[in-house]
Design a protein around this motif. Structure first.
Motif: not given
Ligand SMILES: [Zn+2]
Length: 99
Positions: A78-96
């Protein structure tokens, strides 16, 4: 019975993660409990703690310790999933990503 498991002296270093009894090296390589806990027919395509735990629950051979292990594994995932979601959502479609 002519063919039980070859478990001789000293084989306890291969001990079952569920009951602590003797296990085979081959099973341990795959993280599997001993044949008494997990019958051969069920052992074929189990690769992870959670699915092993599920079968042990069904066979009603699961030990408290193993249940805790499975619980830890679940939490870790669950922790890994959560981490991936956070990191993933920053990479894809983030303002950068706009430039
Ligand atoms: Zn066992």
């Amino acid at each position: 019975m002519s063919h039980h498991l070859k478990i001789g002296r000293g084989s306890y270093r291969y001990s079952c993660p569920n009951c602590g009894g003797p296990n085979t090296e081959k099973r341990l390589e795959h993280g599997l409990p001993c044949p008494r806990c997990l019958p051969e027919k069920d052992a074929s395509d189990l690769g992870d703690l959670i699915s092993i735990g599920r079968v042990l629950e069904r066979e009603e051979t699961i030990s408290e310790n193993f249940r805790k292990l499975v619980e830890l594994e679940r939490e870790a995932r669950e922790l890994i999933d959560f981490f991936n979601q956070v990191v993933g959502s920053r990479r894809v479609g983030g303002p950068e990503d706009m430039g």
